[in-house]
Design a protein around this motif. Structure first.
Motif, PDB file in Angstrom:
ATOM      1  N   ARG A  28     -18.710 -14.303 -19.631  1.00 34.13           N
ATOM      2  CA  ARG A  28     -19.346 -15.423 -20.332  1.00 34.13           C
ATOM      3  C   ARG A  28     -18.664 -15.669 -21.680  1.00 34.13           C
ATOM      4  NH1 ARG A  28     -24.328 -13.011 -18.454  1.00 34.13           N
ATOM      5  NH2 ARG A  28     -25.264 -14.310 -16.823  1.00 34.13           N
ATOM      6  N   ALA A  32     -16.541 -18.993 -22.619  1.00 31.13           N
ATOM      7  CA  ALA A  32     -16.992 -19.804 -23.743  1.00 31.13           C
ATOM      8  C   ALA A  32     -15.874 -19.974 -24.767  1.00 31.13           C
ATOM      9  CB  ALA A  32     -18.218 -19.168 -24.392  1.00 31.13           C
ATOM     10  N   GLU A  36     -14.035 -23.596 -25.501  1.00 35.00           N
ATOM     11  CA  GLU A  36     -14.117 -24.102 -26.878  1.00 35.00           C
ATOM     12  C   GLU A  36     -12.720 -24.465 -27.383  1.00 35.00           C
ATOM     13  OE1 GLU A  36     -15.805 -25.219 -30.442  1.00 35.00           O
ATOM     14  OE2 GLU A  36     -17.045 -24.243 -28.915  1.00 35.00           O
ATOM     15  N   GLU A  60     -21.992 -23.026 -16.049  1.00 38.18           N
ATOM     16  CA  GLU A  60     -22.997 -22.774 -17.097  1.00 38.18           C
ATOM     17  C   GLU A  60     -22.378 -22.861 -18.485  1.00 38.18           C
ATOM     18  OE1 GLU A  60     -24.395 -18.964 -15.938  1.00 38.18           O
ATOM     19  OE2 GLU A  60     -25.602 -19.734 -14.271  1.00 38.18           O
ATOM     20  N   GLN A  61     -21.167 -22.329 -18.639  1.00 37.66           N
ATOM     21  CA  GLN A  61     -20.511 -22.387 -19.944  1.00 37.66           C
ATOM     22  C   GLN A  61     -20.029 -23.803 -20.258  1.00 37.66           C
ATOM     23  OE1 GLN A  61     -20.832 -19.793 -21.978  1.00 37.66           O
ATOM     24  NE2 GLN A  61     -21.976 -19.002 -20.216  1.00 37.66           N
ATOM     25  N   ALA A  64     -23.115 -25.589 -21.444  1.00 35.31           N
ATOM     26  CA  ALA A  64     -23.493 -25.153 -22.789  1.00 35.31           C
ATOM     27  C   ALA A  64     -22.621 -25.844 -23.840  1.00 35.31           C
ATOM     28  CB  ALA A  64     -23.366 -23.632 -22.906  1.00 35.31           C
TER      29      ALA A  64
END
Length: 223
Positions: A28, A32, A36, A60-61, A64
């Motif tokens: 995760r 992420a 980013e 999911e990331q 987010a």
């Protein structure tokens, strides 16, 4: 003078469906961090078939990051290897609903969900997953492989190793590898650092774990 909007950078994922529980937190964080960095360089179109394991962890990331930056900067797109009802049935254990329960919420937040065209090809066996791998390879500017990196096992058509090699077959391609054990692995992780994978002149995987390798790839890819 009108401001030009940068073209999206297309990111695709392939990986194990059953991941080792001890690897989730690290994966995760690595996903992420990578997403980013990529989103700072260009808008992202993120392709995930939303299969269990790596695909859903990636999605999911993505979501987010989308919640922070907006769907104008980060989009989740879900290409499916077959009609959705058949796909759900193929992923589900008889009498269970665990895949449906994890798939539908992600599907509901994706900006697009669509079937990869069969173009008259076979609809059963590994063929739909090979087509999916070819679709990802044709469209992605970067493939993220959440995978144990085992090249000694047989190269299963449509599996992650196969998708990685299909992707790297095109000149100049690079894969972001996030090492991930299968759920049934009893071994300690041999590697945990992200790496950029390319092919050498003999068609063998070359691994670059040097700090900043993703940033250097981004500079070359996005100018």
């Amino acid at each position: 003078m009108a401001t030009l909007t940068p073209s999206p950078l297309v990111i695709a994922v392939s990986g194990h469906r059953a991941l080792h529980a001890d690897d989730f937190a690290r994966l995760r964080a690595q996903l992420a961090s990578a997403l980013e960095a990529l989103a700072q360089a260009a808008p992202l179109d993120c392709l995930s078939p939303l299969a269990a394991g790596a695909d859903q962890l990636f999605a999911e990331q993505v979501l987010a990051l989308q919640a922070r930056l907006g769907a104008g900067r980060v989009r989740l797109l879900a290409p499916l290897p077959m009609p959705e009802a058949a796909y759900i049935a193929s992923q589900e254990q008889p009498g269970a609903t665990s895949f449906r329960d994890s798939y539908l919420p992600l599907r509901g937040r994706a900006q697009a969900v669509f079937e990869v065209p069969a173009d008259g090809g076979p609809l059963d066996g590994a063929a739909p997953y090979v087509r999916l791998g070819d679709y990802l390879a044709a469209r992605a500017g970067l493939l993220v492989a959440v995978w144990d990196g085992d090249t000694s096992a047989g190269r299963q058509p449509g599996g992650t190793f196969d998708v990685v090699m299909r992707y790297l077959a095109a000149p100049g391609r690079t894969v972001l590898h996030l090492p991930a054990r299968r759920a049934d692995s009893a071994a300690s992780p041999a590697q945990a650092l992200p790496a950029m994978l390319t092919l050498d002149d003999q068609g063998r995987l070359r691994r670059d774990e040097a700090p900043g390798s993703l940033a250097r790839w981004l500079c070359a890819a996005c100018g």
